[in-house]
Design an enzyme around this catalytic site. Structure first.
Site: not given
Ligand code: GLA
Length: 354
Positions: A30, A115-116, A164, A213
């Site tokens: 984060h 799932a990250g 990501d 989130y």
């Protein structure tokens, strides 16, 4: 592919096939929408997309996971469906002139969703790279990542950062990517051979789109506003503690971001110096901060993380957006076999992803 998959579904050959990895973030949670550093690594598993242009005005999407073809027009909005990510990529690419006709997309997804480990960024970046090739467009990997983030932010509606997309567009499996999310400058730091990075699914699924989130992103914005809109990662601990009328929840969020950014910088130094014990301790400290200050862990995940360390990992933590999904653990390769079997027998719901 899987061109075989595309041919089976659309009864013609694909024009372009693209493989894109998933990613796991070693440390720096984060921080990517708070002006800080992250340290992801590309995974040996990912997504393959096969794409062809068509004479129809439609986007048709097939996934091996769901065995259905879903259609969108170029004016459609997201509908909360698995196919939104690929559709959003094509619709956004069309706005940028990368494509002018209809498109068929087949997806072979080898990453668990929710799932990250960036299953969505992997699909979006894969489709955008395939369309870049089809349209012969001069977009850099960084521009592809920026476009992919726009798909998430504007089409899907998730206020995520850019980690990501950068990790799956640029990252490698043998290097950690030390990325400054404020400037997008990055350095690829080789992973030492005596460090094994493991991704373990907790068995608890979660969806970033469930609002939690976004709530954290809002809290960070609110906290940053209290400091004159300075990015939280750029604040010092003393500045955070000095602002006495800051609500306690916002103080905790700010504390996490500021400390996590510093931990990433230390972790990069430790990795480069081969100080793997220090590197592992920083990863475990990141988990404590996610649990206590950012408050995105769950008791079962805390247990999995602390058992991973108690049984011999150098460090372990929750990875991804939070509230479920995977943990990442670092272990010496010669300890791996005994460690993973002891850990999974204590946590029967958990499974090794890679
Ligand atoms: C998700 C988001 C990223 C990042 C992480 C948490 O993966 O997509 O932008 O914020 O959570 O570090």
């Amino acid at each position: 592919m899987k061109t075989g998959l595309f041919e089976r579904v659309f009864e013609r050959r694909a024009d372009v096939v693209r493989a894109t990895p998933g990613r796991v973030n070693l440390i720096g949670s984060h921080t990517d929408y708070n002006g800080g550093m992250v340290l992801p690594v590309a995974l040996p598993i990912g997504t393959e997309v096969a794409v062809a242009v068509t004479e129809t005005p439609l986007i048709r999407i097939f996934s091996s996971k769901f065995e259905e073809v879903v259609s969108y027009s170029f004016t459609d909005k997201a509908r909360g469906h698995w196919a939104d990510y690929a559709a959003g990529a094509v619709i956004t690419a069309r706005k940028r002139g990368l494509v002018s006709r209809g498109v068929d997309v087949a997806i072979e997804a080898n990453l668990p969703a929710g799932a990250g480990i960036s299953s969505s960024a992997s699909v979006i970046v894969g489709v955008l790279k395939a369309l870049r090739r089809l349209g012969d467009a001069a977009l850099s990997e960084t521009e592809i990542a920026q476009l992919a983030r726009e798909v998430e932010n504007a089409f899907i509606g998730l206020p995520c950062g850019i980690m990501d997309q950068m990790a799956v567009a640029v990252g490698r499996t043998d290097c950690a990517m030390a990325l400054d999310t404020g400037t997008l400058a990055y350095e690829l730091v080789p992973l030492p051979p005596d460090l094994r990075v493991c991704v373990i699914h907790s068995g608890i699924d979660r969806a970033l789109s469930d609002g939690r989130y976004a709530r954290r992103a809002e809290e960070c914005l609110e906290a940053s506003a209290a400091f004159g809109h300075r990015p939280l990662c750029q604040l010092r601990r003393s500045q955070i503690e000095a602002l006495t009328d800051l609500p306690e929840t916002l103080r905790r969020r700010a504390r996490h971001c500021s400390a996590e950014h510093q931990r990433v910088l230390s972790a990069i130094g430790a990795l480069k110096a081969g100080q793997l014990e220090t590197f592992g301790r920083l990863i475990s400290a990141s988990h404590a901060s996610l649990r206590d200050d950012f408050e995105i862990s769950l008791p079962d995940i805390d247990d999995l993380v602390s058992d991973a360390v108690a049984l011999g990992a150098l460090g372990a933590r929750l990875t991804g957006g939070g509230f479920g999904g995977c943990i990442v653990a670092c272990i010496k390769p010669d300890r791996f076999e005994a460690w993973i079997s002891a850990l999974l027998s204590r946590h029967p719901r958990a499974r090794l992803i890679c």
